[in-house]
Design a protein around this motif. Structure first.
Motif, short mmCIF file in Angstrom:
data_model
loop_
_atom_site.label_atom_id
_atom_site.label_comp_id
_atom_site.label_asym_id
_atom_site.label_seq_id
_atom_site.Cartn_x
_atom_site.Cartn_y
_atom_site.Cartn_z
N CYS A 151 86.44 -38.15 13.15
CA CYS A 151 87.72 -38.81 13.04
C CYS A 151 87.36 -40.20 12.49
N HIS A 166 94.33 -42.31 8.81
CA HIS A 166 93.56 -41.99 10.01
C HIS A 166 93.65 -40.49 10.27
N HIS A 207 84.70 -42.92 13.21
CA HIS A 207 84.60 -43.50 14.55
C HIS A 207 84.34 -42.46 15.65
MN MN Z 1 90.51 -41.35 15.49
#
Ligand code: MN
Ligand code: 5GP
Ligand code: MN
Length: 482
Positions: free
Chosen positions: A100, A236, A330
């Protein structure tokens, strides 16, 4: 959390090794007084202590100020292990959504130029960029095509015109983690991923149109090509069903593995294997392949954003200056070189809800940014702000070159839903000048700004602690959510 927390300095708190007999190192939480109360409200600090028991862990079990409870490891956790000391790799230390991450795309448009088209822009993004749990998209890959995609990342789709080579220069690891092993990705995972590349996924994932609101470091902002009033797009998302399945498969395979290697765990969700064991290597190969898929997913999401902007403004994306600032993961574990107690060695750095933040001069920082440091992209929430930071030297000493990854949840999804309906959230945002569109009403409620900490407070800590420095604050004007 009722265990010990000793203040180290204004921005750091220690869980001493004496808290649990099995702890091999201390726990360290980066936070200030203001954030501490919220942090103590759940069991996340206990998870920091549990991670400190893992074989081969180096320096300390770390947590960023956006820490909250997660599967086994807390979100916002950082842990480095030395494979030469029996150091382990743990799927829970990476998370279900492998790679992610966030991508920031710049434009040469300014707020006043797009104000009149904002409604149409967000609506067109919403209609064209697939979002929502399990949703598939317009790109479909055969099982045969999935192999090179998993091995090479976005460079594979570039051959098909979905991006340009300079996009890779501005992607962590050039969008390709070496030694990925597509053979270790199960047919079920490949099947789930084949039709989901280029889709956002569930509600915490988003595509957001933002305005550069305030610059905090002129020199770095200039190097990054950011200026006040400029429009940017923040993306994202992660590795969708493919990454989830890779994690799930690994957790099944790891069930008896700790016992086999004599590893005693305080929480079975910390299931792990020595990084150099056959089981560890298999997971690493699959995890790297899923990471490459994640970079590819964001590449295809950006491609669709470029197409929509081009359609709405009647100019090519190149003409609109839609160049990438950067793309950074991340949720990932990487083998990196760090210096621990004066010894330079390779360690497995697990970042789960934490962002790499390498300083100026580091060979892994793209050439264009080498003199200032790696761009760090921090989403906040859809009502208040998001940030661009830059990596700093101190992060190499304190946090294995790592900083926070977001604002972090302040309340559970259920609690957020009880607070406000999706419609109310949408109305409230509109009155603040943010057009929010979500695939699910419920998603909008769960993701409302109040469900998160104030990202400015989180960024304050990582800036003051020297883990990364403020460059620019971004304000949202439109967002599409899963
Ligand atoms: Mn994330
Ligand atoms: P996670 O990867 O942990 O799900 O989310 C990372 C961070 O994204 C969260 O901690 C939160 O601060 C941020 N975030 C979630 N939804 C939104 C959104 O719609 N807009 C922005 N700007 N940030 C968000
Ligand atoms: Mn995710």
């Amino acid at each position: 959390y009722n265990g010990p927390l000793e203040q180290v300095d204004a921005n750091c708190w220690r869980i001493p090794r004496s808290y649990k007999p099995e702890m091999r190192v201390d726990g360290l939480i980066f936070a200030n007084e203001r954030l501490l109360d919220a942090i103590k409200k759940d069991q996340a600090p206990d998870q920091v202590a549990n991670v400190a028991t893992l074989p081969g862990i180096q320096m300390a079990s770390l947590a960023m100020p956006d820490i909250h409870w997660g599967y086994g490891f807390c979100i916002g956790g950082v842990c480095a292990t030395d494979p030469l000391e029996g150091g382990v790799i743990s799927p829970g230390g990476v998370g279900y959504d492998i790679n992610c991450g966030v991508r920031l795309v710049k434009t040469n448009l300014f707020f006043h130029e797009i104000q009149g088209s904002l409604e149409e822009l967000i609506k067109t993004l919403f209609e064209n960029v697939p979002a929502g749990v399990g949703r598939s998209g317009k790109y479909k890959f055969s099982p045969k095509e999935m192999r090179p995609l998993l091995a090479e990342g976005p460079s594979f789709v570039m051959e098909r015109g979905m991006g340009v080579l300079r996009d890779l220069d501005h992607t962590e690891a050039n969008g390709r983690i070496d030694d990925a092993d597509p053979d270790e990705v199960s047919p079920r995972a490949i099947e789930r991923g084949a039709e989901q590349c280029g889709t956002l996924g569930s509600g915490n994932h988003f595509m957001e149109v933002q305005v550069v609101d305030q610059i905090f470091d002129e020199t770095v902002a200039t190097a990054f090509g950011l200026e006040p009033g400029q429009i940017c797009v923040m993306i994202h998302s992660g590795s969708r069903g493919l990454g989830y399945q890779v994690c799930d498969d690994a957790l099944v395979q790891f069930r008896k593995v700790p016992e086999k290697y004599g590893i005693v765990l305080p929480d079975k969700q910390l299931a792990c294997a020595p990084a150099d064991s056959p089981e560890g290597r298999k997971y690493i190969g699959a995890m790297r392949a899923a990471a490459n898929y994640g970079f590819c997913n964001r590449q295809l999401l950006m491609t669709q954003a470029r197409e929509v902007f081009s359609h709405v403004f009647g100019r090519s994306w190149e003409d609109l200056g839609m160049e990438m600032l950067y793309d950074v993961a991340h949720n990932i574990a990487k083998l990196e070189t760090h210096t621990v107690d004066g010894v330079t060695k390779k360690v497995w750095v697990h970042r789960k809800g934490a962002t790499r933040a390498f300083p100026a001069g580091h060979p892994e920082v793209p050439e264009a940014y080498r003199a200032v440091g790696q761009p760090v992209i921090i989403p906040g929430d859809m009502g208040r702000a998001s940030w661009v930071l830059v990596g700093s030297e101190e992060s190499m000493r304190k946090s294995f070159g790592t900083t926070c990854h977001g604002a972090g949840r302040a309340m559970s999804r259920t609690a957020a839903m009880k607070l406000n309906s999706g419609d109310a959230v949408q109305r409230q945002l509109r009155s603040q000048g943010v057009i929010a569109m979500g695939q699910s009403r419920r998603g909008l409620a769960e993701e409302q700004p109040k469900a998160y900490k104030n990202v400015d407070h989180v960024v304050e800590v990582v800036h003051d602690a020297g883990l990364s420095r403020k460059v620019a604050r971004m304000r949202p004007i439109g967002v599409i959510k899963g």
